[in-house]
Design an enzyme around this catalytic site. Structure first.
Site, PDB file in Angstrom:
ATOM      1  N   ASN A  44       0.742  -1.091   0.008  1.00  6.89           N
ATOM      2  CA  ASN A  44      -0.065  -0.025   0.152  1.00  6.89           C
ATOM      3  C   ASN A  44       0.711   1.338  -0.085  1.00  6.89           C
ATOM      4  OD1 ASN A  44       0.676   0.472   2.879  1.00  6.89           O
ATOM      5  ND2 ASN A  44      -0.800  -1.148   3.409  1.00  6.89           N
ATOM      6  N   SER A  46       0.465   5.796  -1.164  1.00  8.34           N
ATOM      7  CA  SER A  46      -0.384   6.844  -1.301  1.00  8.34           C
ATOM      8  C   SER A  46      -1.291   6.954  -2.576  1.00  8.34           C
ATOM      9  CB  SER A  46       0.451   8.197  -1.674  1.00  8.34           C
ATOM     10  OG  SER A  46       1.448   7.970  -2.854  1.00  8.34           O
ATOM     11  N   PHE A  47      -0.813   5.799  -3.398  1.00  9.51           N
ATOM     12  CA  PHE A  47      -1.798   5.489  -4.691  1.00  9.51           C
ATOM     13  C   PHE A  47      -2.863   4.752  -4.324  1.00  9.51           C
ATOM     14  CE2 PHE A  47       1.406   1.914  -4.049  1.00  9.51           C
ATOM     15  CZ  PHE A  47       0.505   1.043  -3.912  1.00  9.51           C
ATOM     16  N   ASP A 161       9.225   6.911 -12.873  1.00  8.28           N
ATOM     17  CA  ASP A 161       9.706   6.230 -11.620  1.00  8.28           C
ATOM     18  C   ASP A 161      10.323   5.004 -11.384  1.00  8.28           C
ATOM     19  OD1 ASP A 161       9.519   6.455  -8.556  1.00  8.28           O
ATOM     20  OD2 ASP A 161       7.635   5.589  -8.383  1.00  8.28           O
TER      21      ASP A 161
END
Length: 359
Positions: A44, A46-47, A161
């Site tokens: 998990n 921020s997305f 990224d």
């Protein structure tokens, strides 16, 4: 718009979720009913959240990435992933939408092929054992990363990224797949882009200088820092902040010249930097690091974006010659995965001579 249909428990105790999902193939408008079980959280951020699950019909393991969807906009990650088809990029199989706990909350769920490991975890394993990652793995993984970049760049997509956590690997086959296109974007010449992109350690210097008209070469820089990290056993530029990141780069490359700064961001006007000489590349790495590896990194980790090789050209470097040998094998004795440049978008190589270090 698809909504989650049903979640139920079977006699076996399995919690099975049934949904109507869309087939991910671009241009195909087809919906299918699928069900999955054994769902558990494996990541998990921020997305959103990533779950591991099994498809009921095939028992195939899949990863389900669940992200909050802004109804005002199309999801860029979904649009891009539907376009991608390459052996070194994680495959999107299906997608569906589900409601959240709050009113009008909508989630996009991406059902992706599951790949068990990451370059980050493998590198950390060797580091904890105080061992160097076998050189054949460095070559194999980095060649496949460059292949994936050659492909996405050829269709105008910049990942933005690249980092070890986003490089999935199957330890058994040696296959690498690039994942997480949440920051990816079609780069259009003269259209501005945000500069605050890419994880800090892997961020190209033009981004630190605030450039908004950068190119796909930011991905190439990031790939170079990943190769360097695998050879060093730790990040090559471990900055604590944006400014400190630049300091770490200057410690190795030396202070950029006025011309180099202009090449990174023509609008950057402050040139007050302490004058530091470049550190010799052969002193950055361990004594027994192959000369070809150091040569490749020295060509990629370069201030001037246009001086960095394209991914195609980097693939032709002498560092990867071992992979081209018919006798090359994984440490297990298994044959290497198929590695030839096998698509029309991967054939051409521009970016200068990448033969390797001069004798």
């Amino acid at each position: 718009m698809n909504k989650q249909l049903l979640s139920c428990s079977l006699k076996s105790g399995k919690q099975v979720t049934m949904v109507v999902a869309s087939v991910a193939t671009d241009g195909v408008d087809q919906q299918v009913e699928i069900s999955y079980y054994d769902q558990k959280v494996i990541g998990n951020g921020s997305f959103g959240v990533v779950f591991l699950a099994k498809l009921s019909t095939t028992n195939e393991m899949v990863a389900i990435k669940k992200v909050l969807q802004d109804k005002r906009f199309k999801n860029r990650e979904l649009q891009i992933m539907r376009k991608l088809n390459h052996p070194n990029i994680v495959k999107l199989k299906y997608f569906f939408y589900s409601s959240g706990d709050k009113k009008d909350e909508l989630y996009l769920n991406l059902i992706l092929e599951y790949v068990p490991e990451t370059v980050y975890r493998v590198a950390r394993h060797y580091s904890k054992q105080r061992q160097s990652i076998p050189m054949i793995y460095v070559k194999l993984y980095m060649y496949q990363l460059l292949r994936s970049l050659a492909y996405i760049h050829s269709i105008g997509i910049c990942h933005r990224d690249i980092k070890p956590q986003n490089l999935l690997i199957d330890p058994e086959t040696g296959i690498l797949k690039l994942c997480d296109f949440g920051s990816a974007k079609y780069l259009v010449r003269n259209e501005p882009n945000v500069s605050y992109i890419c994880s800090r350690y892997y961020r190209a210097p033009e981004l630190i200088f605030g450039a908004t008209n950068y190119t796909n070469s930011i991905d190439v820089w990031s790939a170079g820092t990943v190769i360097a990290e695998l050879l060093l056993g730790q990040p090559i530029f471990p900055g604590d902040s944006g400014v400190d990141q630049l300091v770490e780069i200057i410690k190795v490359l030396g202070t950029p010249t006025r011309e180099q700064i202009q090449s990174m961001n023509p609008n950057y006007k402050e040139f007050k930097f302490p004058q530091i000489k470049a550190h010799p590349w052969n002193k950055v790495f361990r004594v027994h690091t192959p000369a070809e590896a150091i040569d490749l990194i020295s060509k990629i980790i370069e201030y001037t974006p246009t001086s960095r090789p394209t991914p195609q050209a980097a693939c032709q470097h002498a560092f990867f010659d071992e992979l081209r040998s018919p006798d090359a094998r994984l440490p297990s004795g298994r044959a290497l995965p198929q590695l030839e440049m096998d698509g029309p978008n991967e054939v051409s190589a521009t970016g200068g001579d990448m033969a390797g270090p001069s004798a």
